[in-house]
Write a protein that holds these residues in place. Structure first.
Motif, mmCIF file in Angstrom:
data_model
loop_
_atom_site.group_PDB
_atom_site.id
_atom_site.type_symbol
_atom_site.label_atom_id
_atom_site.label_comp_id
_atom_site.label_asym_id
_atom_site.label_seq_id
_atom_site.Cartn_x
_atom_site.Cartn_y
_atom_site.Cartn_z
ATOM 1 N N ASN A 46 1.216 -3.521 -2.162
ATOM 2 C CA ASN A 46 -0.126 -4.107 -2.210
ATOM 3 C C ASN A 46 -1.197 -3.036 -2.126
ATOM 4 N N THR A 47 -0.962 -2.032 -1.304
ATOM 5 C CA THR A 47 -1.923 -0.935 -1.202
ATOM 6 C C THR A 47 -2.156 -0.303 -2.571
ATOM 7 N N THR A 48 -1.077 -0.045 -3.290
ATOM 8 C CA THR A 48 -1.196 0.548 -4.626
ATOM 9 C C THR A 48 -1.977 -0.369 -5.564
ATOM 10 N N ARG A 49 -1.663 -1.657 -5.532
ATOM 11 C CA ARG A 49 -2.381 -2.614 -6.396
ATOM 12 C C ARG A 49 -3.877 -2.611 -6.090
ATOM 13 N N TRP A 50 -4.204 -2.653 -4.815
ATOM 14 C CA TRP A 50 -5.612 -2.765 -4.426
ATOM 15 C C TRP A 50 -6.384 -1.479 -4.705
ATOM 16 N N LEU A 51 -5.724 -0.323 -4.534
ATOM 17 C CA LEU A 51 -6.422 0.944 -4.702
ATOM 18 C C LEU A 51 -6.502 1.423 -6.148
ATOM 19 N N SER A 52 -5.646 0.895 -7.018
ATOM 20 C CA SER A 52 -5.647 1.472 -8.365
ATOM 21 C C SER A 52 -5.532 0.478 -9.517
#
Length: 105
Positions: A46-52
Motif C-alpha cells: 500500500n505504501t508503494t501504491r500511495w507514494l507512486s
C-alpha cells in the motif's frame, strides 16, 4: 458513468510526497517507503501504491489520520483542495454525494 469528483485525482502521490518532505521523511529511494510503512503501520504494498501510483487509501479515516499526522488535510492530499472550499465549485448534488462518502466534510 464515473463521477470525476469521487475518483482519486492525478497528483495525489506527488502531494503525499510533498507532505513527507515537509515532515522530514528520508528522500525517495533512501528509505522513505520503509519509514512511512513503519511509522503509520501500512503494508509496503500500500505504501508503494500511495507514494507512486496515484492511489488513495480505501479507509478514509486512516487517510485522514495520516494527513493530520503530517500537518495537512486528507481533502488536500486527495483533491488539492481546501476542506472548506471543496464544494464551492461543485453542483449541490455532487457535493452531497462527496460528503456522504467522506463524512469528514
Amino acid at each position: 458513468m464515473v463521477d470525476k469528483y469521487l475518483v482519486a485525482t492525478e497528483g495525489c502521490s506527488e502531494r503525499l510526497n510533498l507532505l513527507l518532505d515537509k515532515a522530514g521523511f528520508p528522500p525517495e529511494g533512501s528509505g522513505r517507503s520503509a519509514e512511512f510503512s513503519r511509522r503509520f503501520g501500512v503494508s509496503k504494498a500500500n505504501t508503494t501504491r500511495w507514494l507512486s501510483q496515484d492511489i488513495l487509501p480505501r479507509d478514509l479515516k486512516e487517510m485522514d489520520d495520516i494527513a493530520e499526522a503530517l500537518g495537512s488535510d486528507a481533502i488536500w492530499w486527495a483533491y488539492a483542495a481546501d476542506r472548506n472550499s471543496l464544494c464551492s465549485d461543485l453542483p449541490p448534488k455532487n457535493c452531497q454525494r462527496l460528503c456522504t462518502r467522506w463524512p469528514m466534510c
